[in-house]
Design a protein around this motif. Structure first.
Motif, PDB file in Angstrom:
ATOM      1  N   VAL A  88       0.847  -1.205   0.000  1.00  0.00           N
ATOM      2  CA  VAL A  88       0.000   0.000   0.000  1.00  0.00           C
ATOM      3  C   VAL A  88       0.881   1.253   0.000  1.00  0.00           C
ATOM      4  O   VAL A  88       0.628   2.218  -0.729  1.00  0.00           O
ATOM      5  N   TYR A  89       1.944   1.215   0.784  1.00  0.00           N
ATOM      6  CA  TYR A  89       2.877   2.352   0.865  1.00  0.00           C
ATOM      7  C   TYR A  89       3.506   2.626  -0.516  1.00  0.00           C
ATOM      8  O   TYR A  89       3.519   3.767  -0.997  1.00  0.00           O
ATOM      9  N   ILE A  90       3.987   1.568  -1.164  1.00  0.00           N
ATOM     10  CA  ILE A  90       4.651   1.736  -2.472  1.00  0.00           C
ATOM     11  C   ILE A  90       3.652   2.241  -3.504  1.00  0.00           C
ATOM     12  O   ILE A  90       3.930   3.183  -4.265  1.00  0.00           O
ATOM     13  N   ARG A  91       2.455   1.667  -3.548  1.00  0.00           N
ATOM     14  CA  ARG A  91       1.447   2.087  -4.539  1.00  0.00           C
ATOM     15  C   ARG A  91       0.976   3.508  -4.281  1.00  0.00           C
ATOM     16  O   ARG A  91       0.646   4.247  -5.212  1.00  0.00           O
TER      17      ARG A  91
ATOM     18  N   LEU B 157       9.563   1.628  -6.483  1.00  0.00           N
ATOM     19  CA  LEU B 157       9.908   2.939  -5.927  1.00  0.00           C
ATOM     20  C   LEU B 157      10.979   3.599  -6.787  1.00  0.00           C
ATOM     21  O   LEU B 157      11.899   2.926  -7.275  1.00  0.00           O
ATOM     22  N   LYS B 158      10.848   4.920  -6.921  1.00  0.00           N
ATOM     23  CA  LYS B 158      11.738   5.669  -7.821  1.00  0.00           C
ATOM     24  C   LYS B 158      13.219   5.360  -7.580  1.00  0.00           C
ATOM     25  O   LYS B 158      13.970   5.134  -8.521  1.00  0.00           O
ATOM     26  N   ASN B 159      13.616   5.328  -6.312  1.00  0.00           N
ATOM     27  CA  ASN B 159      15.046   5.150  -6.023  1.00  0.00           C
ATOM     28  C   ASN B 159      15.529   3.722  -6.260  1.00  0.00           C
ATOM     29  O   ASN B 159      16.722   3.450  -6.145  1.00  0.00           O
ATOM     30  N   HIS B 160      14.607   2.813  -6.607  1.00  0.00           N
ATOM     31  CA  HIS B 160      15.022   1.427  -6.903  1.00  0.00           C
ATOM     32  C   HIS B 160      14.858   1.077  -8.383  1.00  0.00           C
ATOM     33  O   HIS B 160      15.052  -0.077  -8.765  1.00  0.00           O
ATOM     34  N   ARG B 161      14.451   2.039  -9.200  1.00  0.00           N
ATOM     35  CA  ARG B 161      14.241   1.718 -10.629  1.00  0.00           C
ATOM     36  C   ARG B 161      15.574   1.539 -11.362  1.00  0.00           C
ATOM     37  O   ARG B 161      16.604   2.068 -10.943  1.00  0.00           O
ATOM     38  N   GLY B 162      15.495   0.807 -12.463  1.00  0.00           N
ATOM     39  CA  GLY B 162      16.679   0.620 -13.296  1.00  0.00           C
ATOM     40  C   GLY B 162      17.668  -0.383 -12.724  1.00  0.00           C
ATOM     41  O   GLY B 162      18.820  -0.450 -13.141  1.00  0.00           O
ATOM     42  N   GLN B 163      17.198  -1.191 -11.760  1.00  0.00           N
ATOM     43  CA  GLN B 163      18.106  -2.170 -11.122  1.00  0.00           C
ATOM     44  C   GLN B 163      17.626  -3.607 -11.326  1.00  0.00           C
ATOM     45  O   GLN B 163      18.170  -4.521 -10.730  1.00  0.00           O
ATOM     46  N   GLY B 164      16.556  -3.763 -12.115  1.00  0.00           N
ATOM     47  CA  GLY B 164      16.057  -5.111 -12.386  1.00  0.00           C
ATOM     48  C   GLY B 164      14.890  -5.544 -11.505  1.00  0.00           C
ATOM     49  O   GLY B 164      14.412  -6.674 -11.621  1.00  0.00           O
ATOM     50  N   ALA B 165      14.416  -4.645 -10.621  1.00  0.00           N
ATOM     51  CA  ALA B 165      13.319  -5.031  -9.719  1.00  0.00           C
ATOM     52  C   ALA B 165      12.025  -5.258 -10.500  1.00  0.00           C
ATOM     53  O   ALA B 165      11.299  -6.234 -10.260  1.00  0.00           O
ATOM     54  N   GLY B 166      11.714  -4.372 -11.445  1.00  0.00           N
ATOM     55  CA  GLY B 166      10.501  -4.520 -12.252  1.00  0.00           C
ATOM     56  C   GLY B 166      10.529  -5.816 -13.042  1.00  0.00           C
ATOM     57  O   GLY B 166       9.538  -6.564 -13.083  1.00  0.00           O
TER      58      GLY B 166
ATOM     59  N   CYS C 157       8.589  -7.072  -4.074  1.00  0.00           N
ATOM     60  CA  CYS C 157       9.973  -7.273  -4.505  1.00  0.00           C
ATOM     61  C   CYS C 157      10.886  -6.606  -3.482  1.00  0.00           C
ATOM     62  O   CYS C 157      10.678  -5.445  -3.120  1.00  0.00           O
ATOM     63  N   TRP C 158      11.850  -7.359  -3.024  1.00  0.00           N
ATOM     64  CA  TRP C 158      12.810  -6.864  -2.020  1.00  0.00           C
ATOM     65  C   TRP C 158      14.157  -6.655  -2.688  1.00  0.00           C
ATOM     66  O   TRP C 158      14.650  -7.534  -3.399  1.00  0.00           O
ATOM     67  N   VAL C 159      14.742  -5.464  -2.471  1.00  0.00           N
ATOM     68  CA  VAL C 159      16.102  -5.209  -2.960  1.00  0.00           C
ATOM     69  C   VAL C 159      16.979  -4.994  -1.735  1.00  0.00           C
ATOM     70  O   VAL C 159      16.735  -4.070  -0.946  1.00  0.00           O
ATOM     71  N   ASN C 160      17.957  -5.843  -1.589  1.00  0.00           N
ATOM     72  CA  ASN C 160      18.831  -5.792  -0.400  1.00  0.00           C
ATOM     73  C   ASN C 160      18.006  -5.701   0.886  1.00  0.00           C
ATOM     74  O   ASN C 160      18.259  -4.861   1.759  1.00  0.00           O
ATOM     75  N   ASN C 161      16.990  -6.556   0.963  1.00  0.00           N
ATOM     76  CA  ASN C 161      16.123  -6.658   2.151  1.00  0.00           C
ATOM     77  C   ASN C 161      15.273  -5.424   2.431  1.00  0.00           C
ATOM     78  O   ASN C 161      14.766  -5.260   3.536  1.00  0.00           O
ATOM     79  N   GLU C 162      15.108  -4.548   1.431  1.00  0.00           N
ATOM     80  CA  GLU C 162      14.179  -3.413   1.572  1.00  0.00           C
ATOM     81  C   GLU C 162      13.026  -3.610   0.600  1.00  0.00           C
ATOM     82  O   GLU C 162      13.256  -3.985  -0.559  1.00  0.00           O
ATOM     83  N   PRO C 163      11.771  -3.323   1.025  1.00  0.00           N
ATOM     84  CA  PRO C 163      10.660  -3.419   0.075  1.00  0.00           C
ATOM     85  C   PRO C 163      10.810  -2.348  -1.005  1.00  0.00           C
ATOM     86  O   PRO C 163      10.896  -1.164  -0.691  1.00  0.00           O
ATOM     87  N   ALA C 164      10.868  -2.789  -2.269  1.00  0.00           N
ATOM     88  CA  ALA C 164      11.187  -1.859  -3.363  1.00  0.00           C
ATOM     89  C   ALA C 164      10.112  -1.811  -4.438  1.00  0.00           C
ATOM     90  O   ALA C 164      10.022  -0.825  -5.179  1.00  0.00           O
ATOM     91  N   GLY C 165       9.305  -2.856  -4.542  1.00  0.00           N
ATOM     92  CA  GLY C 165       8.300  -2.890  -5.603  1.00  0.00           C
ATOM     93  C   GLY C 165       7.169  -3.828  -5.245  1.00  0.00           C
ATOM     94  O   GLY C 165       7.283  -4.655  -4.323  1.00  0.00           O
TER      95      GLY C 165
END
Ligand code: COA
Length: 145
Positions: A18-21, A77-86, A49-57
């Motif tokens: 909910v926070y990310i959306r 999340l904007k600061n996690h884009r372009g890293q393969g999370a999507g 989706c978790w990036v380095n144990n942080e909720p990112a997507g």
């Protein structure tokens, strides 16, 4: 970088989604809050989706009929884009859907700016464009069997 995708099984996980959306769709893209959390939230299956144990997507899927699954609300999340999370999110959910007996097609209603992202993952545009929440969209599809 450690990227993992997991189905949401707890209220805490759903709160992260909910926070990310809220940040991505309501604040960044100005989608109306009343439409973002719709009456299909209950029937949908939600993922984080978790990036380095942080909720990112996050994203959700719904089964539309015996053959069709639909992936929705894909947000990183904007600061996690372009890293393969999507890519990790959509691939994981598509893989989950493809293992459900009878499902042969995965569809999405894609924002036009993200079409190259989905095309890289093997999705094809179907039909004419249309507007949703003031944003240009196309329907896209991938056959999985
Ligand atoms: N246009 C063109 N290419 C794109 C792209 C875009 N908008 N977004 C990602 N890509 C490409 C990446 O460059 C990468 O290419 P590569 O494999 O050649 O390196 C590939 O697609 C995978 O990208 P990835 O890093 O996994 O994407 P992401 O984590 O940045 O997530 C979105 C992509 C669209 C989910 C993210 O930008 C987002 O959340 N946007 C805001 C919400 C939104 O619009 N959601 C989609 C609704 S339909």
């Amino acid at each position: 970088m450690n990227i993992t995708v997991k189905q949401i099984m707890t209220w805490q996980g759903y709160a992260y989604a909910v926070y990310i959306r809220t940040l991505v769709f309501i604040q960044e893209q100005n989608c109306p809050a009343k439409n973002e959390f719709d009456h299909q939230e209950d029937e949908a299956v939600h993922f984080l989706c978790w990036v380095n144990n942080e909720p990112a997507g996050t994203a959700r899927y719904r089964i539309l009929d015996a053959r069709t699954g639909k992936i929705e609300r894909i947000a990183v999340l904007k600061n996690h884009r372009g890293q393969g999370a999507g890519r990790a999110l959509v691939s994981h959910i598509a893989n989950t859907l493809s293992q459900i007996a009878g499902i042969t097609s995965i569809i999405m209603s894609a924002q036009d700016h993200a079409l190259p992202f989905y095309q890289k993952l093997g999705y094809q545009v179907i039909g004419e464009g249309y507007m949703e929440e003031g944003i240009p969209h196309h329907k896209i599809e991938k056959m999985v069997k």
